[in-house]
Design an enzyme around this catalytic site. Structure first.
Site, PDB file in Angstrom:
ATOM      1  N   ASP A  72     -13.200 -13.926  -2.260  1.00 12.15           N
ATOM      2  CA  ASP A  72     -13.968 -12.833  -1.693  1.00 12.15           C
ATOM      3  C   ASP A  72     -14.803 -12.241  -2.831  1.00 12.15           C
ATOM      4  O   ASP A  72     -14.562 -12.524  -4.004  1.00 12.15           O
ATOM      5  CB  ASP A  72     -12.999 -11.801  -1.106  1.00 12.15           C
ATOM      6  CG  ASP A  72     -13.683 -10.535  -0.665  1.00 12.15           C
ATOM      7  OD1 ASP A  72     -14.627 -10.627   0.143  1.00 12.15           O
ATOM      8  OD2 ASP A  72     -13.285  -9.456  -1.115  1.00 12.15           O
ATOM      9  N   ASP A 118     -16.743  -8.488  -2.827  1.00  8.46           N
ATOM     10  CA  ASP A 118     -16.609  -7.041  -3.017  1.00  8.46           C
ATOM     11  C   ASP A 118     -15.141  -6.629  -3.019  1.00  8.46           C
ATOM     12  O   ASP A 118     -14.400  -6.935  -2.089  1.00  8.46           O
ATOM     13  CB  ASP A 118     -17.329  -6.296  -1.890  1.00  8.46           C
ATOM     14  CG  ASP A 118     -18.805  -6.634  -1.828  1.00  8.46           C
ATOM     15  OD1 ASP A 118     -19.603  -5.870  -2.371  1.00  8.46           O
ATOM     16  OD2 ASP A 118     -19.137  -7.683  -1.251  1.00  8.46           O
ATOM     17  N   ASP A 124      -9.074  -9.100  -1.442  1.00  8.14           N
ATOM     18  CA  ASP A 124      -8.504  -7.779  -1.687  1.00  8.14           C
ATOM     19  C   ASP A 124      -8.055  -7.080  -0.417  1.00  8.14           C
ATOM     20  O   ASP A 124      -7.520  -5.970  -0.494  1.00  8.14           O
ATOM     21  CB  ASP A 124      -9.527  -6.889  -2.394  1.00  8.14           C
ATOM     22  CG  ASP A 124     -10.704  -6.537  -1.481  1.00  8.14           C
ATOM     23  OD1 ASP A 124     -11.283  -7.455  -0.876  1.00  8.14           O
ATOM     24  OD2 ASP A 124     -11.043  -5.347  -1.373  1.00  8.14           O
TER      25      ASP A 124
END
EC number: 3.1.3.18
Length: 221
Positions: free
Chosen positions: A14, A16, A177
């Site tokens: 991922d 961001d 995240d």
């Protein structure tokens, strides 16, 4: 290397909240969009809890917070255009790479892993940000939230990359995240690794039960 990398051939990251902290620039674009339309700015702290489902959802959440109810589709669409204009103007002024990211990417590259990127951020922003932060060279393929009809937590982007490189999903690792990254990885048959410092809507990512959690991506190596 981290035990979760055993027998892994492809690693999907991922962006961001995992590789970069982009919230300062996203918040500036959100606040610019709101002020332009006569609303009060919401600030970085609130935007941090809204990131993760693509830019349109981010705009929808920001509007709901200032309007006090679910915004209608026409307001979302017009506001999204304003947001994109603001973000295009300054997508990487305050965005920073998290500690440990470069070391992890260098090690994965040296070991011959297929390193890819799957983000819900619009694809047009990916290369400019990666180039500005000197990260683009690490990724063989990048997918944005509008690259395919589906985006995370749907497994389609992950399975697309596994198929593209001829790798069994069981030999792929999704690193993110948020619960959306973990869900996408699980549904695709990937192993899942979560970083503890990301956004995840203010919730501990461990509650999503990834296969592993690290405090820094430096722990991968």
């Amino acid at each position: 290397m981290h035990p979760l990398l055993h027998d892994i051939r492809l690693v999907a990251f991922d962006l961001d909240g995992t590789l970069i902290d982009s919230v300062p620039d996203l918040a500036a674009a959100v606040d610019g969009m709101l002020v332009e339309q006569g609303f009060e700015p919401v600030g970085e702290a609130r935007v941090r809890d809204w990131v993760g489902n693509g830019s349109r959802k981010l705009v929808e959440r920001a509007l709901a917070s200032v309007v006090g109810e679910a915004p209608d589709a026409s307001l979302i669409e017009a506001s999204h255009d304003h947001f994109l204009r603001h973000y295009h103007a300054a997508p990487c002024d305050q965005t920073r790479v998290y500690p440990g990211v470069r070391e992890a990417l260098d090690a994965l590259e040296a070991e011959g892993f297929i390193v890819t990127l799957i983000t819900n951020k619009p694809a047009a922003f990916i290369d400019p940000i990666l180039e500005a932060l000197d990260l683009r060279r690490y990724f063989r393929t990048t997918l944005g939230g509008d690259s395919l009809p589906q985006q995370k937590p749907h497994p389609a982007p992950l399975l697309h990359l596994a198929t593209q490189y001829g790798v069994d999903p069981a030999q792929c690792l999704m690193v993110g995240d948020s619960r959306h990254d973990v869900e996408a990885g699980r549904r695709a048959g990937f192993r899942t690794l979560a970083v503890s410092y990301g956004y995840n809507h203010g919730e501990p990512v461990v509650s999503s039960r990834p296969d592993g959690v690290v405090e820094s991506l430096r722990e991968l190596v």
